[in-house]
Design a protein around this motif. Structure first.
Motif, PDB file in Angstrom:
ATOM      1  N   ARG A  71      -7.929  10.286  25.341  1.00  0.00           N
ATOM      2  CA  ARG A  71      -8.065   9.563  24.084  1.00  0.00           C
ATOM      3  C   ARG A  71      -7.070  10.115  23.072  1.00  0.00           C
ATOM      4  N   SER A  72      -6.364   9.217  22.441  1.00  0.00           N
ATOM      5  CA  SER A  72      -5.402   9.537  21.398  1.00  0.00           C
ATOM      6  C   SER A  72      -5.428   8.371  20.422  1.00  0.00           C
ATOM      7  N   ASP A  73      -6.298   8.476  19.422  1.00  0.00           N
ATOM      8  CA  ASP A  73      -6.539   7.351  18.525  1.00  0.00           C
ATOM      9  C   ASP A  73      -5.294   6.968  17.745  1.00  0.00           C
ATOM     10  N   PRO A  74      -5.152   5.666  17.490  1.00  0.00           N
ATOM     11  CA  PRO A  74      -3.986   5.179  16.762  1.00  0.00           C
ATOM     12  C   PRO A  74      -4.047   5.530  15.281  1.00  0.00           C
ATOM     13  N   GLU A  75      -2.907   5.378  14.643  1.00  0.00           N
ATOM     14  CA  GLU A  75      -2.799   5.537  13.192  1.00  0.00           C
ATOM     15  C   GLU A  75      -2.953   4.171  12.554  1.00  0.00           C
ATOM     16  N   PRO A  76      -3.539   4.055  11.378  1.00  0.00           N
ATOM     17  CA  PRO A  76      -4.255   5.110  10.681  1.00  0.00           C
ATOM     18  C   PRO A  76      -5.593   5.394  11.358  1.00  0.00           C
ATOM     19  N   GLN A  77      -6.079   6.613  11.211  1.00  0.00           N
ATOM     20  CA  GLN A  77      -7.362   7.008  11.812  1.00  0.00           C
ATOM     21  C   GLN A  77      -8.485   6.135  11.247  1.00  0.00           C
ATOM     22  N   SER A  78      -9.371   5.684  12.131  1.00  0.00           N
ATOM     23  CA  SER A  78     -10.504   4.856  11.719  1.00  0.00           C
ATOM     24  C   SER A  78     -11.570   4.889  12.802  1.00  0.00           C
ATOM     25  N   GLU A  79     -12.807   4.768  12.395  1.00  0.00           N
ATOM     26  CA  GLU A  79     -13.892   4.668  13.372  1.00  0.00           C
ATOM     27  C   GLU A  79     -13.977   3.265  13.973  1.00  0.00           C
ATOM     28  N   PHE A  80     -13.098   2.367  13.528  1.00  0.00           N
ATOM     29  CA  PHE A  80     -13.072   1.004  14.056  1.00  0.00           C
ATOM     30  C   PHE A  80     -11.941   0.798  15.066  1.00  0.00           C
ATOM     31  N   THR A  81     -11.167   1.855  15.348  1.00  0.00           N
ATOM     32  CA  THR A  81     -10.085   1.768  16.326  1.00  0.00           C
ATOM     33  C   THR A  81     -10.119   2.990  17.237  1.00  0.00           C
ATOM     34  N   ALA A  82      -9.617   2.806  18.447  1.00  0.00           N
ATOM     35  CA  ALA A  82      -9.512   3.920  19.402  1.00  0.00           C
ATOM     36  C   ALA A  82      -8.339   3.623  20.322  1.00  0.00           C
ATOM     37  N   GLY A  83      -7.822   4.663  20.950  1.00  0.00           N
ATOM     38  CA  GLY A  83      -6.714   4.475  21.873  1.00  0.00           C
ATOM     39  C   GLY A  83      -6.715   5.529  22.956  1.00  0.00           C
ATOM     40  N   TRP A  84      -6.071   5.183  24.069  1.00  0.00           N
ATOM     41  CA  TRP A  84      -5.945   6.093  25.208  1.00  0.00           C
ATOM     42  C   TRP A  84      -4.565   5.929  25.804  1.00  0.00           C
ATOM     43  N   GLY A  85      -3.876   7.056  26.038  1.00  0.00           N
ATOM     44  CA  GLY A  85      -2.613   7.050  26.749  1.00  0.00           C
ATOM     45  C   GLY A  85      -1.425   6.609  25.924  1.00  0.00           C
ATOM     46  N   SER A  86      -0.280   6.549  26.617  1.00  0.00           N
ATOM     47  CA  SER A  86       0.969   6.099  26.020  1.00  0.00           C
ATOM     48  C   SER A  86       1.799   5.451  27.114  1.00  0.00           C
TER      49      SER A  86
END
Length: 171
Positions: A71-86
């Motif tokens: 997990r590597s959450d996107p910018e801007p940080q938010s509890e409504f978004t999440a991310g994994w990988g590149s």
């Protein structure tokens, strides 16, 4: 439309075929691109109070890895978004109702008990938006991940979506 290739996994998983050619639809675009520090960016939704609560619960339940990507959450940080990988698999919770949900030609696909409408993106990636849930959850799967992992990102996320975003009609 291309079909997904399923990557062999070390543990057995139940999957369903994603869709036929008639299932693709137009969904809202969510920017997901690499920044200078290689972190993805994603537009942050602004859901109402009830949906925000469901999205916060989903954020807390999300896994640390999806298809073996950390997990590597996107910018801007938010509890409504999440991310994994590149390149990043991006999840956004609490998006507005996509216009495609009103299209009578759309047929949701089922991935381990979660219904999605699907759109093939111009760059070869895919965007999936939950249907028949009390909040709209959008998952963007980049071309490279789709080619290697097929529907496994959705399989990995399905248990948490089912647990935290109940079936029903989103506002």
């Amino acid at each position: 439309m291309r079909s997904f290739r399923h990557r062999p996994r070390s543990r057995a998983r139940r999957t369903r075929p994603l869709a036929s050619a008639g299932v693709a639809g137009l969904l809202l675009l969510a920017p997901a691109c690499s920044s200078a520090d290689d972190r993805a960016e994603a537009a942050v939704p602004a859901p109402g109070k009830e949906v925000a609560g469901l999205c916060r619960a989903l954020d807390e339940a999300l896994p640390g890895t999806v298809v073996d990507e950390d997990r590597s959450d996107p910018e801007p940080q938010s509890e409504f978004t999440a991310g994994w990988g590149s390149p990043a698999i991006i999840l956004r919770c609490g998006i507005p109702r996509p216009p495609v949900m009103s299209d009578p030609e759309q047929v949701p696909v089922d991935i381990d008990g979660v219904a999605y409408v699907m759109e093939e993106l111009g760059d070869g990636g895919y965007r999936f938006t939950t249907a028949l849930r009390r909040a709209y959850v959008e998952v963007t799967v980049p071309k490279e991940v789709a080619a290697e992992s097929g529907s496994y990102p959705l399989v990995d996320l399905a248990p948490m979506i089912k647990k935290t975003v109940p079936k029903g009609v989103a506002d």
